[in-house]
Write a protein that holds these residues in place. Structure first.
Motif, PDB file in Angstrom:
ATOM      1  N   UNK A  49       0.863  -1.132  -0.077  1.00 40.97           N
ATOM      2  CA  UNK A  49      -0.095  -0.177  -0.020  1.00 40.97           C
ATOM      3  C   UNK A  49       0.842   1.132  -0.124  1.00 40.97           C
ATOM      4  N   UNK A  50       1.480   1.580  -1.125  1.00 41.88           N
ATOM      5  CA  UNK A  50       2.436   2.580  -1.362  1.00 41.88           C
ATOM      6  C   UNK A  50       1.655   3.961  -1.184  1.00 41.88           C
ATOM      7  N   UNK A  51       2.533   4.959  -0.677  1.00 42.99           N
ATOM      8  CA  UNK A  51       2.057   6.492  -0.694  1.00 42.99           C
ATOM      9  C   UNK A  51       2.748   7.016  -1.858  1.00 42.99           C
ATOM     10  N   UNK A  52       2.777   8.302  -1.914  1.00 45.92           N
ATOM     11  CA  UNK A  52       3.554   8.895  -3.018  1.00 45.92           C
ATOM     12  C   UNK A  52       4.891   8.946  -2.965  1.00 45.92           C
ATOM     13  N   UNK A  53       5.466   8.368  -3.693  1.00 46.29           N
ATOM     14  CA  UNK A  53       7.031   7.840  -3.772  1.00 46.29           C
ATOM     15  C   UNK A  53       7.654   9.040  -4.490  1.00 46.29           C
ATOM     16  N   UNK A  54       8.635   9.533  -3.626  1.00 43.21           N
ATOM     17  CA  UNK A  54       9.467  10.997  -4.265  1.00 43.21           C
ATOM     18  C   UNK A  54      10.800  10.350  -4.409  1.00 43.21           C
ATOM     19  N   UNK A  55      11.008  10.930  -6.044  1.00 42.71           N
ATOM     20  CA  UNK A  55      12.352  10.538  -6.651  1.00 42.71           C
ATOM     21  C   UNK A  55      12.584  11.770  -7.389  1.00 42.71           C
ATOM     22  N   UNK A  56      13.945  11.964  -7.967  1.00 40.65           N
ATOM     23  CA  UNK A  56      14.448  12.962  -8.587  1.00 40.65           C
ATOM     24  C   UNK A  56      14.142  12.621 -10.189  1.00 40.65           C
ATOM     25  N   UNK A  57      13.997  11.418 -10.537  1.00 40.22           N
ATOM     26  CA  UNK A  57      13.670  11.064 -11.967  1.00 40.22           C
ATOM     27  C   UNK A  57      12.479  10.283 -12.328  1.00 40.22           C
TER      28      UNK A  57
END
Length: 305
Positions: free
Chosen positions: A163-171
């Protein structure tokens, strides 16, 4: 010594690329199931059995991220595609695993923290045990997705719903878009700014998946999010402090509705209050590298400039 095999369905996107890199560095031979065959990718359509199913025989891990993006307008055709892309891929993977002589011992299937209802203000955060499941379209999609997963006839395979939330990444994902808008003054609260944002650094997403694979006693649904959600206005303030735009443009709800229509998306993606905490991960002993959003953004935002 032969490397353990990890099969990653729907692994060509932002999260898939990071998992491929992460598990390859751990020594896994990663096979991606994707729409188009190319080096390292075996073709499948996500609906029907095919030669791709042979990749599951003897695999150490199966991860399924397949599903049409929800970044679209929720008209009838898109609603149908959103649901079917998730339930069909989960169903056909279950059939393929059930047919294996040596099935994967663990199967992690994508889900979403959007399974929980809108949780505004001071209400308690949603946990796996005490979360309040919602009844609108996106919340029901998540519940149907998990129901299909639980129905798969795979008694020899441990199942984990992510149950993933908003995943933050640079790409990839939402952060580069948010950062680009913030540079031009859209670093103000969205709507009233009181809606909660549950988030996760992409490094911790990969580490959490690794942790769940490595602990055979863990099964069922897990919230994949940092332990400290924050209000939208606090998130936007962090972006504003980093980019320091010359001017600030307000983002009232009505303007966001117009923008969403023009961009062919839905305001729910930014206005729904998602207040979720990772109780089960914490209880199992997982330690976040980025438990607080300021540290996560301090790591990621310089990679975008």
């Amino acid at each position: 010594m032969e490397r353990p095999k990890l099969v990653l369905a729907g692994g060509s996107g932002f999260l898939g690329r990071h998992l491929v890199r992460h598990f390859s560095q751990l020594g896994y031979a990663v096979v991606v199931l994707g729409r188009k065959a190319r080096p390292g990718v075996v073709q499948w359509n996500g609906r029907t059995p095919g030669p791709w199913a042979a990749e599951l025989e003897g695999a150490a891990v199966l991860i399924n991220l397949a599903g049409k993006s929800v970044d679209c307008r929720y008209h009838a055709a898109n609603r149908h595609a959103i649901v079917r892309s998730r339930t069909d891929s989960t169903r056909v993977l279950g059939e393929a695993v059930a047919a294996c002589r040596t099935p994967p011992p663990v199967w992690l299937n994508a889900s979403t923290a959007t399974v929980y209802q809108d949780t505004p203000g001071p209400q308690p955060a949603n946990t796996e045990a005490g979360g309040r499941l919602g009844r609108n379209f996106s919340e029901m999609v998540a519940q149907r997705w998990e129901a299909e997963f639980s129905l798969a006839p795979v008694p020899a395979t441990r199942r984990v719903a992510l149950r993933a939330a908003i995943v933050l990444g640079a790409d990839g994902g939402a952060l580069p878009v948010m950062a680009r808008l913030a540079r031009f003054g859209l670093s103000t609260p969205q709507g009233n700014g009181q809606q909660w944002v549950s988030w996760l650094h992409v490094v911790d997403f990969c580490r959490a998946v690794e942790f769940l694979v490595a602990h055979p006693q863990l099964e069922g649904a897990f919230n994949l999010c940092a332990p400290e959600p924050l209000p939208n206005q606090a998130l936007m303030a962090l972006l504003d402090a980093h980019y320091r735009p010359r001017w600030h443009l307000p983002q009232p709800r009505w303007l966001l509705e117009v923008g969403a229509f023009l961009l062919r998306t839905e305001t729910e993606l930014i206005l729904k209050s998602r207040k979720v905490v990772p109780d089960r991960l914490l209880a199992a002993g997982f330690q976040f590298r980025y438990p607080r959003c300021p540290a996560a953004l301090a790591d990621l935002l310089p990679q975008l400039t």
